[in-house]
Motif scaffolding. Structure first.
Motif, short mmCIF file in Angstrom:
data_model
loop_
_atom_site.label_atom_id
_atom_site.label_comp_id
_atom_site.label_asym_id
_atom_site.label_seq_id
_atom_site.Cartn_x
_atom_site.Cartn_y
_atom_site.Cartn_z
N TYR A 98 7.72 5.98 0.56
CA TYR A 98 7.41 6.72 -0.29
C TYR A 98 7.55 7.56 0.42
O TYR A 98 7.18 8.36 0.40
CB TYR A 98 6.35 5.73 -0.43
CG TYR A 98 5.66 6.84 -1.10
CD1 TYR A 98 5.19 7.10 -2.61
CD2 TYR A 98 4.00 7.45 -0.53
CE1 TYR A 98 4.08 8.09 -3.17
CE2 TYR A 98 3.28 7.81 -1.01
CZ TYR A 98 3.23 9.17 -2.13
OH TYR A 98 2.13 9.72 -2.74
N ARG A 99 6.50 7.14 2.23
CA ARG A 99 6.20 8.80 2.97
C ARG A 99 8.01 9.07 3.14
O ARG A 99 7.68 10.26 3.52
CB ARG A 99 5.54 7.71 4.29
CG ARG A 99 4.36 6.85 4.44
CD ARG A 99 3.93 5.88 4.72
NE ARG A 99 3.56 7.30 6.44
CZ ARG A 99 3.87 7.10 7.81
NH1 ARG A 99 3.80 5.37 7.61
NH2 ARG A 99 3.20 7.62 8.93
N LEU A 100 8.98 8.95 3.15
CA LEU A 100 10.47 9.78 4.01
C LEU A 100 9.83 10.00 2.36
O LEU A 100 10.65 11.78 2.86
CB LEU A 100 11.11 8.35 4.07
CG LEU A 100 10.64 8.00 5.62
CD1 LEU A 100 12.56 6.90 5.46
CD2 LEU A 100 10.69 8.67 6.16
N ASN A 101 10.06 9.52 0.93
CA ASN A 101 10.61 10.40 0.32
C ASN A 101 8.69 11.73 0.20
O ASN A 101 9.24 12.67 -0.12
CB ASN A 101 10.38 9.68 -1.34
CG ASN A 101 10.41 10.62 -2.30
OD1 ASN A 101 12.24 11.22 -1.99
ND2 ASN A 101 9.64 10.09 -3.53
N VAL A 102 8.31 11.72 0.55
CA VAL A 102 7.41 12.10 0.39
C VAL A 102 7.29 13.83 1.37
O VAL A 102 7.70 15.05 0.86
CB VAL A 102 5.59 11.83 0.55
CG1 VAL A 102 4.21 13.00 0.80
CG2 VAL A 102 4.90 11.14 0.09
N LEU A 103 7.67 13.35 2.47
CA LEU A 103 7.85 14.12 3.77
C LEU A 103 8.82 14.99 3.08
O LEU A 103 9.12 16.31 3.09
CB LEU A 103 8.15 13.78 5.09
CG LEU A 103 8.85 14.77 6.44
CD1 LEU A 103 8.07 15.48 6.39
CD2 LEU A 103 9.21 13.36 7.01
N ALA A 104 10.31 14.38 2.80
CA ALA A 104 11.78 15.63 2.08
C ALA A 104 10.92 16.30 1.20
O ALA A 104 11.52 17.12 1.18
CB ALA A 104 12.66 13.92 1.88
N GLY A 105 9.97 15.63 -0.17
CA GLY A 105 9.94 16.72 -1.15
C GLY A 105 9.26 17.79 -0.72
O GLY A 105 9.24 18.44 -1.37
N LEU A 106 7.82 17.69 0.55
CA LEU A 106 7.55 18.58 0.66
C LEU A 106 8.36 20.10 1.48
O LEU A 106 8.48 21.12 1.32
CB LEU A 106 6.24 18.14 1.19
CG LEU A 106 4.88 17.47 0.85
CD1 LEU A 106 4.49 17.11 2.00
CD2 LEU A 106 4.14 18.59 -0.27
N THR A 107 9.15 18.99 1.39
CA THR A 107 9.97 20.09 2.97
C THR A 107 11.05 20.59 2.30
O THR A 107 11.08 21.64 2.59
CB THR A 107 11.29 19.23 3.93
OG1 THR A 107 9.42 18.12 4.89
CG2 THR A 107 11.17 20.06 4.94
N VAL A 150 1.15 -0.59 -0.13
CA VAL A 150 -0.29 0.10 -0.40
C VAL A 150 0.73 1.13 -0.53
O VAL A 150 1.80 1.80 0.79
CB VAL A 150 -0.70 -0.31 0.87
CG1 VAL A 150 -1.65 1.15 1.45
CG2 VAL A 150 -1.80 -1.14 1.19
N LEU A 151 0.77 1.98 -1.20
CA LEU A 151 1.85 3.15 -1.45
C LEU A 151 1.69 3.97 -0.30
O LEU A 151 2.59 4.37 0.38
CB LEU A 151 2.15 3.36 -2.35
CG LEU A 151 2.71 4.59 -3.50
CD1 LEU A 151 4.28 3.74 -2.87
CD2 LEU A 151 2.12 5.43 -4.25
N GLU A 152 1.00 4.42 0.21
CA GLU A 152 0.88 5.57 0.88
C GLU A 152 1.02 4.98 2.52
O GLU A 152 1.58 5.23 3.23
CB GLU A 152 -0.49 6.29 1.63
CG GLU A 152 -1.31 6.43 -0.40
CD GLU A 152 -1.75 5.65 -0.80
OE1 GLU A 152 -2.23 6.48 -2.19
OE2 GLU A 152 -1.54 4.90 -0.77
N GLU A 153 0.67 3.79 2.55
CA GLU A 153 2.14 3.57 3.99
C GLU A 153 3.47 2.53 3.80
O GLU A 153 3.56 2.47 4.42
CB GLU A 153 1.28 2.05 4.84
CG GLU A 153 -0.07 2.53 4.73
CD GLU A 153 -1.58 1.55 5.25
OE1 GLU A 153 -1.08 0.47 5.26
OE2 GLU A 153 -2.58 1.60 5.27
#
Length: 169
Positions: A26-35, A19-22
């Protein structure tokens, strides 16, 4: 011989394997990208710096002198990315090259006064973004997060081959 009909040919419904969102990477990449996007607004809009250029400015602001080879793994950037960013910073008069008398194959890099001024202007703003991000956590959670990130980074370095670690992703 039994022929499969349309309904018999369907695969049984099952839970997805991932589950991609879990999925932690992926979650670390999203956080890093947003930051990174939040920070990029500061140093791109105000100073015209790319992410690799900003990483070089920060590294040189912290260490005074570094070689391009030293900066690639520090910023988890490929050597060619560092080289292009250093060239662009040098053209803008923000970085200067000095001979490395111990190893003539490489050069020492340092900030010029203009590069130092950018570092000193944007660093407090970057720290303010970090503070705003971390304000969602209690001081204890911040300490735990720092320890967990350190632990996961050490483990990821064991899992990742050197060439992947130096990639831009």
């Amino acid at each position: 011989m039994v022929m499969a009909t349309g309904s018999a040919a369907k695969k049984p419904e099952s839970e997805p394997l991932v589950v991609l969102e879990e999925f932690l990477p992926y979650r670390l990449n999203v956080l890093a990208g947003l930051t990174s996007s939040a920070l990029a607004q500061i140093y791109a809009e105000r100073f015209g710096l790319s992410i690799p250029a900003w990483r070089i400015i920060v590294t040189l602001g912290q260490y005074e002198l570094r070689t391009a080879r030293d900066m690639a793994p520090d910023g988890v950037m490929h050597k060619s990315t560092v080289s292009r960013a250093v060239s662009a910073l040098e053209k803008r008069g923000l970085v200067i090259r000095r001979p490395n008398l111990d190893d003539r194959r490489e050069e020492w890099l340092a900030l010029t006064p203009a590069g130092r001024a950018i570092y000193e202007a944007v660093a407090p703003e970057a720290l303010a973004v970090e503070e705003r991000l971390l304000s969602a956590l209690t001081p204890q959670e911040q300490q735990a997060l720092a320890a967990l990130i350190d632990k996961l980074t050490r483990q990821a370095r064991l899992l990742a081959p050197r060439s992947v670690e130096e990639d831009d992703g």
